[in-house]
Design a protein around this motif. Structure first.
Motif, short mmCIF file in Angstrom:
data_model
loop_
_atom_site.label_atom_id
_atom_site.label_comp_id
_atom_site.label_asym_id
_atom_site.label_seq_id
_atom_site.Cartn_x
_atom_site.Cartn_y
_atom_site.Cartn_z
N ARG A 17 0.82 -1.21 0.00
CA ARG A 17 0.00 0.00 0.00
C ARG A 17 0.86 1.26 0.00
N THR A 18 1.84 1.31 0.87
CA THR A 18 2.73 2.47 0.93
C THR A 18 3.54 2.61 -0.35
N GLY A 19 4.02 1.48 -0.88
CA GLY A 19 4.77 1.52 -2.12
C GLY A 19 3.96 2.05 -3.28
N LEU A 20 2.69 1.63 -3.37
CA LEU A 20 1.83 2.13 -4.44
C LEU A 20 1.57 3.62 -4.30
N VAL A 21 1.43 4.09 -3.07
CA VAL A 21 1.24 5.54 -2.85
C VAL A 21 2.45 6.31 -3.37
N LEU A 22 3.65 5.83 -3.04
CA LEU A 22 4.87 6.50 -3.52
C LEU A 22 4.95 6.46 -5.05
N LEU A 29 3.49 13.44 -10.53
CA LEU A 29 4.45 14.53 -10.71
C LEU A 29 5.11 14.47 -12.08
N GLY A 30 5.40 13.25 -12.54
CA GLY A 30 6.01 13.10 -13.85
C GLY A 30 5.13 13.64 -14.96
N GLY A 31 3.82 13.34 -14.88
CA GLY A 31 2.91 13.88 -15.89
C GLY A 31 2.85 15.39 -15.88
N ALA A 32 2.84 15.98 -14.68
CA ALA A 32 2.78 17.45 -14.58
C ALA A 32 4.05 18.09 -15.11
N PHE A 33 5.22 17.53 -14.72
CA PHE A 33 6.48 18.11 -15.17
C PHE A 33 6.70 17.91 -16.66
N SER A 116 -1.69 12.79 -15.28
CA SER A 116 -1.54 13.16 -13.87
C SER A 116 -2.86 12.99 -13.12
N ILE A 117 -3.97 13.36 -13.76
CA ILE A 117 -5.28 13.19 -13.12
C ILE A 117 -5.56 11.71 -12.88
N ALA A 118 -5.19 10.85 -13.85
CA ALA A 118 -5.38 9.41 -13.66
C ALA A 118 -4.54 8.90 -12.49
N ALA A 119 -3.31 9.40 -12.35
CA ALA A 119 -2.46 8.98 -11.23
C ALA A 119 -3.04 9.44 -9.90
N VAL A 120 -3.58 10.65 -9.85
CA VAL A 120 -4.20 11.14 -8.61
C VAL A 120 -5.43 10.30 -8.27
N ALA A 121 -6.23 9.95 -9.28
CA ALA A 121 -7.40 9.09 -9.04
C ALA A 121 -6.97 7.74 -8.50
N ALA A 122 -5.90 7.18 -9.07
CA ALA A 122 -5.40 5.90 -8.57
C ALA A 122 -4.90 6.03 -7.14
N VAL A 126 -6.29 3.92 -3.96
CA VAL A 126 -5.40 3.10 -3.14
C VAL A 126 -5.59 3.45 -1.66
N CYS A 127 -5.62 4.73 -1.35
CA CYS A 127 -5.76 5.16 0.05
C CYS A 127 -7.14 4.83 0.61
N ALA A 128 -8.18 4.89 -0.22
CA ALA A 128 -9.54 4.72 0.28
C ALA A 128 -9.99 3.27 0.29
N TRP A 129 -9.61 2.49 -0.71
CA TRP A 129 -10.23 1.18 -0.90
C TRP A 129 -9.28 0.00 -0.78
N LEU A 130 -7.99 0.22 -0.92
CA LEU A 130 -7.09 -0.93 -0.83
C LEU A 130 -7.04 -1.41 0.62
N PRO A 131 -7.42 -2.64 0.89
CA PRO A 131 -7.46 -3.11 2.28
C PRO A 131 -6.06 -3.25 2.86
N PRO A 132 -5.95 -3.16 4.18
CA PRO A 132 -4.63 -3.40 4.79
C PRO A 132 -4.23 -4.84 4.60
N LEU A 133 -3.04 -5.05 4.07
CA LEU A 133 -2.57 -6.40 3.73
C LEU A 133 -1.63 -6.90 4.81
#
Length: 405
Positions: A17-22, A29-33, A116-122, A126-133
């Protein structure tokens, strides 16, 4: 390629979960830059750092599928992941073609902003629905393993059947990306050289049908085939189908048949990839799954990089050497490659089907069968049953006398 193994260690230590957030933060950021880049050097650096080195999705997808679905449903989840990727790869170029250049000063701003919008949605999902593993699925399983000793992980790479699985994935990735290169090259070549002389629009229609058909297959039929046949037989069947498609493609003369064979071949590639990822997940212990997947992605990426280059060179060489008679040489070559992949897949041990079942199967083969009393006394099973029936059961006073004794 070089950061895949690094992301494996990171995911193993911090969790999926933390890795996917990073990773999603890096992609956003890559899309924006990238949309703000005005020269080639800055665009390359942004893609290299944020969209390449910082993107952990390929490494995380295999362990994530196992953590969410277990050994039984991981191929189903992987099939849906592949299908979603296929549809996104179709929509992405269309969005980029329609929106590129809307702002002349920053022509890539709009399409990159969509990414970038797609990455933010993902990231939000991840933060809202990915269960704690649990740690048994996405982290180390003991205090000693939490140190994630690199030597222990490198040692696991040499344990059977990991070297064979890594080699299979590299070769399959090479063949997969060779298909994306050599089939269009052959299709647009002239009829005098054995091609179909398709226009860019006709070729785009064929590839679109192939992507749609294979995406539907990955969502529906892929998990059914993998469940019914198992990882090894499903991957071997896909290898045989890929062999037949490679042999047939250079001899077709209609777009309809080419679209059908391309769809079939693309579906076979998806079936192989999903089952090979499942084999790697099942063959390694939970505390090392992310690291081994990182190594597999690194080696597979090297094969994918070689595929287009090797296939294009061999295709051009065969045409220069034999003319129109050589147009099928590269297809026959990759067909034979898939025959070898199917044979190697069927020789994989039971361990790749399910880690726990495989361990019990291996232990059962190594453990000597227990010797029965009847076999030891050479009196036969019937005599042993008669003696057991005649043996008195101690009850009442006899039990007390026995206890006192």
């Amino acid at each position: 390629v070089p950061t895949a193994l690094f992301w494996g260690y990171v995911l193993q230590k911090v969790g999926l979960r933390t890795g996917l957030v990073l990773g999603m933060i890096s992609v956003g950021l890559g899309g924006a830059f990238f949309g703000l880049c005005t020269d080639a050097l800055s665009a390359i650096l942004v893609r290299l750092v944020f969209l390449g080195m910082g993107n952990c999705w390929l490494v995380a997808s295999g362990p994530l599928a196992f953590a969410l679905g277990g050994a039984e449903r991981q191929t189903e989840i992987l099939g849906k992941i592949f299908a979603a990727g296929t549809f996104s790869q179709m929509a992405g170029p269309a969005i980029g073609g329609y929106t590129y250049g809307l702002f002349p000063s920053f022509p890539a701003m709009v399409p990159s902003g969509v990414g970038s919008i797609a990455a933010v949605a993902a990231l939000i999902m991840v933060c809202a629905w990915l269960p704690p593993l649990g740690l048994s699925d996405d982290s180390c399983t003991s205090d000693q393993e939490r140190k994630c000793n690199p030597c222990a992980h490198w040692g696991q790479l040499a344990v059977k059947p990991i070297p064979v699985l890594l080699s299979i994935r590299a070769i399959q990735g090479c063949s997969n990306f060779a298909f994306f290169e050599v089939v269009p090259l052959w299709a647009i070549s002239s009829t005098a050289l054995g091609g179909m002389r398709l226009s860019e629009q006709d070729l785009g229609g064929v590839l679109l049908v192939s992507a749609l058909g294979s995406g539907i297959f990955m969502c529906t039929a892929l998990p059914i085939i993998s469940t019914r046949l198992g990882n090894r037989q499903a991957a071997a069947l896909a290898g045989v189908v890929a062999c037949g498609c490679y042999l047939a493609i250079p001899w077709v003369h209609t777009r309809t048949l080419l679209a059908f064979l391309s769809t079939l071949l693309n579906s076979a590639f998806g079936l192989m990839a999903a089952n090979y990822i499942s084999c790697v997940n099942n063959a390694v212990p939970p505390g090392q799954r992310a690291v081994i997947n990182g190594a597999a992605i690194m080696i597979e990426a090297a094969g994918k990089g070689l595929g287009p280059m090797v296939s294009a060179i061999v295709f051009a060489w065969s045409l220069d050497t034999w003319g129109s008679w050589g147009h099928s040489f590269v297809f026959i070559l990759f067909a034979m490659v898939h025959v070898g992949l199917a044979a190697a897949t069927l020789r994989l041990p039971m361990l790749v089907e399910n880690h726990a079942v495989g361990l019990r199967a291996v232990a059962a083969k190594e453990e000597a069968p227990p010797q029965l009393d009847a076999e030891a006394t050479h009196e036969g099973p019937k005599q042993a049953e008669m003696e057991a029936a005649e043996e008195p059961i101690a009850t009442g006073d006899e039990t007390k006398r026995s206890d006192a004794g």
